[in-house]
Design an enzyme around this catalytic site. Sequence first.
Site, PDB file in Angstrom:
ATOM      1  N   ASP A  37       0.857  -1.181   0.000  1.00 12.36           N
ATOM      2  CA  ASP A  37       0.000   0.000   0.000  1.00 12.36           C
ATOM      3  C   ASP A  37       0.889   1.226   0.000  1.00 12.36           C
ATOM      4  O   ASP A  37       2.067   1.162   0.372  1.00 12.36           O
ATOM      5  CB  ASP A  37      -0.921   0.020   1.222  1.00 12.36           C
ATOM      6  CG  ASP A  37      -2.174   0.857   1.007  1.00 12.36           C
ATOM      7  OD1 ASP A  37      -3.264   0.277   0.858  1.00 12.36           O
ATOM      8  OD2 ASP A  37      -2.065   2.096   0.974  1.00 12.36           O
ATOM      9  N   ASP A  60       3.901   2.563  -4.362  1.00 13.52           N
ATOM     10  CA  ASP A  60       2.871   3.168  -5.201  1.00 13.52           C
ATOM     11  C   ASP A  60       2.734   2.306  -6.453  1.00 13.52           C
ATOM     12  O   ASP A  60       3.720   2.123  -7.190  1.00 13.52           O
ATOM     13  CB  ASP A  60       3.293   4.588  -5.564  1.00 13.52           C
ATOM     14  CG  ASP A  60       2.206   5.379  -6.287  1.00 13.52           C
ATOM     15  OD1 ASP A  60       1.358   4.763  -6.955  1.00 13.52           O
ATOM     16  OD2 ASP A  60       2.235   6.623  -6.197  1.00 13.52           O
ATOM     17  N   VAL A  61       1.540   1.789  -6.699  1.00 13.95           N
ATOM     18  CA  VAL A  61       1.365   0.886  -7.838  1.00 13.95           C
ATOM     19  C   VAL A  61       1.575   1.582  -9.176  1.00 13.95           C
ATOM     20  O   VAL A  61       1.698   0.915 -10.213  1.00 13.95           O
ATOM     21  CB  VAL A  61      -0.024   0.200  -7.820  1.00 13.95           C
ATOM     22  CG1 VAL A  61      -0.146  -0.734  -6.634  1.00 13.95           C
ATOM     23  CG2 VAL A  61      -1.156   1.224  -7.850  1.00 13.95           C
ATOM     24  N   ASN A  87      -5.942  -5.101  -6.028  1.00 11.22           N
ATOM     25  CA  ASN A  87      -7.068  -4.452  -5.367  1.00 11.22           C
ATOM     26  C   ASN A  87      -6.942  -2.931  -5.284  1.00 11.22           C
ATOM     27  O   ASN A  87      -7.941  -2.246  -5.101  1.00 11.22           O
ATOM     28  CB  ASN A  87      -7.199  -5.042  -3.952  1.00 11.22           C
ATOM     29  CG  ASN A  87      -8.180  -4.305  -3.085  1.00 11.22           C
ATOM     30  OD1 ASN A  87      -9.381  -4.339  -3.335  1.00 11.22           O
ATOM     31  ND2 ASN A  87      -7.673  -3.631  -2.059  1.00 11.22           N
ATOM     32  N   TYR A 151     -13.714   6.448 -12.854  1.00 16.08           N
ATOM     33  CA  TYR A 151     -13.831   5.164 -12.163  1.00 16.08           C
ATOM     34  C   TYR A 151     -14.484   4.129 -13.067  1.00 16.08           C
ATOM     35  O   TYR A 151     -14.009   3.002 -13.197  1.00 16.08           O
ATOM     36  CB  TYR A 151     -14.646   5.344 -10.882  1.00 16.08           C
ATOM     37  CG  TYR A 151     -14.718   4.105 -10.025  1.00 16.08           C
ATOM     38  CD1 TYR A 151     -13.638   3.716  -9.244  1.00 16.08           C
ATOM     39  CD2 TYR A 151     -15.869   3.328  -9.996  1.00 16.08           C
ATOM     40  CE1 TYR A 151     -13.689   2.576  -8.455  1.00 16.08           C
ATOM     41  CE2 TYR A 151     -15.940   2.195  -9.206  1.00 16.08           C
ATOM     42  CZ  TYR A 151     -14.848   1.816  -8.441  1.00 16.08           C
ATOM     43  OH  TYR A 151     -14.915   0.681  -7.668  1.00 16.08           O
ATOM     44  N   ASP A 185     -19.254  -1.011   1.654  1.00 18.11           N
ATOM     45  CA  ASP A 185     -19.002  -0.007   2.687  1.00 18.11           C
ATOM     46  C   ASP A 185     -17.509   0.091   3.004  1.00 18.11           C
ATOM     47  O   ASP A 185     -17.055  -0.223   4.101  1.00 18.11           O
ATOM     48  CB  ASP A 185     -19.799  -0.342   3.951  1.00 18.11           C
ATOM     49  CG  ASP A 185     -19.765   0.790   4.968  1.00 18.11           C
ATOM     50  OD1 ASP A 185     -19.684   1.955   4.544  1.00 18.11           O
ATOM     51  OD2 ASP A 185     -19.824   0.498   6.184  1.00 18.11           O
ATOM     52  N   THR A 186     -16.746   0.522   2.005  1.00 15.11           N
ATOM     53  CA  THR A 186     -15.303   0.702   2.113  1.00 15.11           C
ATOM     54  C   THR A 186     -14.990   2.175   2.354  1.00 15.11           C
ATOM     55  O   THR A 186     -15.865   3.037   2.202  1.00 15.11           O
ATOM     56  CB  THR A 186     -14.613   0.262   0.816  1.00 15.11           C
ATOM     57  OG1 THR A 186     -15.105   1.090  -0.253  1.00 15.11           O
ATOM     58  CG2 THR A 186     -14.897  -1.201   0.502  1.00 15.11           C
TER      59      THR A 186
END
Length: 286
Positions: A37, A60-61, A87, A151, A185-186
């Site tokens: 992460d 950082d991806v 993810n 998104y 609910d994230t």
Amino acid sequence: MPTLSNKVVFITGAARGIGAETARALAARGSKLVLVDVDEAPLAELGLELGDAAVTVVADVRDLDAVQAAVDAGIARFGGIDLVLANAGISSYGSVLQVDPATFARVLDINILGVFHTVRAALPSLIERKGYVLIVSSLAAFAACPGLAAYNASKAGVEQFANALRLEVAYQGVGVGSAHMAWIDTPLVQDAKADLGAFREMLDVMPGPFGQTMTVDKCVDAFVDGLEGRKRKVYVPKWVGFAGRFRSIVNSAVGDRALLKHVPRLLPKMDAEVAALGRSTSKRNT
């Protein structure tokens, strides 16, 4: 013995939400975890909680070299990578006309390029161990929402990336799945609800179950089951699969009607709220 026992699972976006809860569930099943992460503090806390079962790497991806270093750290610790949960992801707020262009680009960088970097770095080990990768897409891949164009585009993109990848690596014994969830609910959804009254109202006027928000545990159960079963598609809840199967109707003129009548009121409200916030994404993602 559970098939997830002693499997090494590489998880991006692992510090919070679905990533963190899936890590906890997998640790309980005996998996070894490589947790990645960009947010150091909660990632470190999770690593302390899980102990020797996990190695944590701040990365950082968007940075292929950083993701490669994370993969290498996991291989050095556990010997290889068996499973990947790609993810990591963020969202942006606001209409195409008003959203901050840099934020829009950042969503695509994290949600699409981040998935590519994750897969690219882990793939040699996955091929060696005949592993499996689960790429987190969304219901948004085939059910658009005004004000969330970046998104939606990114989640449609990674679904097709998963479909192409599956064709490329099946003969090498690697399985590929994509996960499609409704609203969970994230922190991502919590922040959008807290920041934008228009987003809350948008959920209220969505037809049928499309605006419902579910608990994280339902998603975690489905992800763990998908990883264990090397599933081609993971749907949370199951009705999302029907929406995918009938996406041509969802995206037809008929399917558009339910939201179109509310857009003239809600989209300007969202843009005004975004302008007042002074940002086009969650504060934690700025």
